[in-house]
Design an enzyme around this catalytic site. Sequence first.
Site, PDB file in Angstrom:
ATOM      1  N   SER A 503       0.763  -1.323  -0.039  1.00  0.00           N
ATOM      2  CA  SER A 503      -0.010  -0.072  -0.002  1.00  0.00           C
ATOM      3  C   SER A 503       0.844   1.236  -0.075  1.00  0.00           C
ATOM      4  O   SER A 503       1.662   1.451  -1.015  1.00  0.00           O
ATOM      5  CB  SER A 503      -0.871  -0.002   1.222  1.00  0.00           C
ATOM      6  OG  SER A 503      -2.074   0.728   1.109  1.00  0.00           O
ATOM      7  N   ASP A 590      -8.239  -5.012  -6.591  1.00  0.00           N
ATOM      8  CA  ASP A 590      -8.033  -4.093  -5.545  1.00  0.00           C
ATOM      9  C   ASP A 590      -8.848  -2.553  -5.618  1.00  0.00           C
ATOM     10  O   ASP A 590      -8.518  -2.118  -6.921  1.00  0.00           O
ATOM     11  CB  ASP A 590      -6.525  -3.543  -5.619  1.00  0.00           C
ATOM     12  CG  ASP A 590      -6.045  -2.838  -4.334  1.00  0.00           C
ATOM     13  OD1 ASP A 590      -6.924  -2.427  -3.604  1.00  0.00           O
ATOM     14  OD2 ASP A 590      -4.744  -2.818  -4.175  1.00  0.00           O
ATOM     15  N   HIS A 622      -6.936  -5.725  -2.009  1.00  0.00           N
ATOM     16  CA  HIS A 622      -5.651  -4.852  -1.568  1.00  0.00           C
ATOM     17  C   HIS A 622      -5.231  -5.662  -0.389  1.00  0.00           C
ATOM     18  O   HIS A 622      -5.366  -5.695   0.818  1.00  0.00           O
ATOM     19  CB  HIS A 622      -6.373  -3.529  -0.885  1.00  0.00           C
ATOM     20  CG  HIS A 622      -5.529  -2.613  -0.541  1.00  0.00           C
ATOM     21  ND1 HIS A 622      -4.595  -1.927  -1.554  1.00  0.00           N
ATOM     22  CD2 HIS A 622      -4.995  -1.897   0.419  1.00  0.00           C
ATOM     23  CE1 HIS A 622      -3.793  -1.230  -0.905  1.00  0.00           C
ATOM     24  NE2 HIS A 622      -4.009  -0.990   0.280  1.00  0.00           N
TER      25      HIS A 622
END
Length: 680
Positions: A503, A590, A622
């Site tokens: 991330s 995602d 994600h």
Amino acid sequence: MKRLLLGLGLLLALATPQVGVAQTAKTGSQPPLIDRELLFGDPEISGAQLSPDGKFLSFIRPYNGTRNIWVKGLNETFDKARPMTNDQARPVRSYFWSRDGKYLLYSQDKAGDENFNIYAVNPAEALPAGQAVPTARDLTGLKGVRVQIVNAPLTDPNTLYIGLNDRDKAWHDLYKLNLTTGEKTLVRQNNDRIGDWVFDWNDQLRLAARSNPDGSTEWLRVEGEQMTPFYKTSIDEQSAVEGFAKDNQHVYLATNKGSRNLAEIVLLDPVTGQEQPYQADPLKRVDVGSLALSEKTHEPVYVSFEDDRMRRVWKDKAFEQDFAAVSRQLPGLDVYPVSHTTDERLWLLSASSATQPSVAYLFDRQTKQLSKQYETRPKLKAADLADMKVVRYKSSDGLEIPAYLTLPKGVAAKNLPVIILPHGGPWGRDVYGFNTMAQFLANRGYAVLSPNFRASTGYGKQFLNAGNGEWGRKMQDDLTWGVKYLVAQGIADPKRVGIMGGSYGGYATLAGVAFTPDLYSAAVAIVAPSNLTTLLNAIPPYWEAGRKQMYARMADPGTPEGRAALDRMSPLGSANKIRTPLMVVQGANDPRVNKAEADQIVVALRDRNYPVQYLLAPDEGHGFARPVNNMAMFAASEKFLAGHLHGRYQESMSPAVAKRLEEITVDPKTVQLVTKANVK
């Protein structure tokens, strides 16, 4: 409202590892190589919850190869437990009991798309012949809709208050959900940009938080159809209602409004606006954490503070004495309440440390008996795990950066290969405790640095806001100067420094190799934004409440100056400078960091004939939820890192993992960018 420990959050046979040939350090004094399945495979048991009446213990354990919910009598052994769910597509990761203990409720999305529905299962259901597991009911049954859980009322245990964004993708309307029938009744249509609803001790809707177009947050009293503002924080400030006071009139509000740097809790009257101090950090080091409130007495129990390690200021002396007694029996471990019975007599506790994965204990406040229930990863031995210590160093502008350093066991802390492991968010932080990634990498021989760079939360408003507009710049310096610190200490071999993260940590990985191309010798970027303009343009509609704040903290793509800043901060624009070996990992579904972010950087490197490895899981979002995908990723990444940084790695893997790794490995030559011209 926030309630004490309610738990509503959208919560193989092992082969002997074979050591890879890329290692350079002697392994005789190092702990044995830990099989990655012990770290990244399914926990044996996890996520336990007490039923409201204390008669049953539920938990998560694999069933038919996938993590599912199980139930046993509290005094039964775990081999007497019965499976409650049989979800084969995706692990059940979080769940809770209905207030009357009639149902187990859990949330599930499809292949990582984060469009959650709520499911219910009745543990007392009589099963037809040949059926081993109760039938789970989809209570919400919606497609392309993200269901939020808002409140589980004690006064109406057959009900949940939920938020649905089926009418407006950006904002959730408030509904009352009947757990028996699945009937949904509209309570409030959200035409006012409401991002949070707060109920009082009588389960009456009393407060709401409005996200204004300018990024400020406004707290409102809900009085029938009217909503009246009573408190406001600017785009650079934060506020959150922790719960109602015992009088059901005042509220506990966490805030850093005005001249405050560190967030504290105040006791506020929503009618008059008058506030009085309640609790700030007595050491004046960190923001207030959370306030735990007893659902039985409606009194505060403790206030937590996440410092180098977790601290508490106790408000209930009886609870304090009980926890002190428990802590004496569990020296060196941090103890966290997890679940409790409605009468608050029985408590399920989690105890852990950097070298001890979570162990669950049952504590009876009446008899004062503490009994061990299970270990999440009993095959991991503390003697083989590496401790975590706090270090601090100065960044490029003199700002002090707190960080956690995990050093490999059995070797001198000299001239080691290093992995910089930036956390996600970036508006989060690393904390002390058992960290699977840090243990994995330390076991492979790396020193692991986990920096709480500027923009990390918990260290005050000034530290948080110091990250505004600094993606790829001073926020990146905070990592670079971490490398310099380790080199100056003699810990790091400057020629064997890698970076790995997911991330925002993935963005920092790409920024590291793009903006400081001579610093790192290997990089693994997981679900990583490569172009900040396309990232912001693709954020999910239900993030609308935070859009303006993201612009303030990054840059506004709606202005020429903002677009120029985002271009400067985007690793994709400097892809031609990358000369560090790179692995890119992505989930195809995602919703936060779209697949295009990975495709773009892979194509940019491919088109200049620079080698790049690409893993793409078609059934993930994600971050990876399925253990087989995780183990395939880490099997590939540890070999990749060892090849360039000369750490240890495990060559062996199960046939299932080897097959999965082959399936998710993408040839960069086959990657095509999706443009308007080729979208059908």
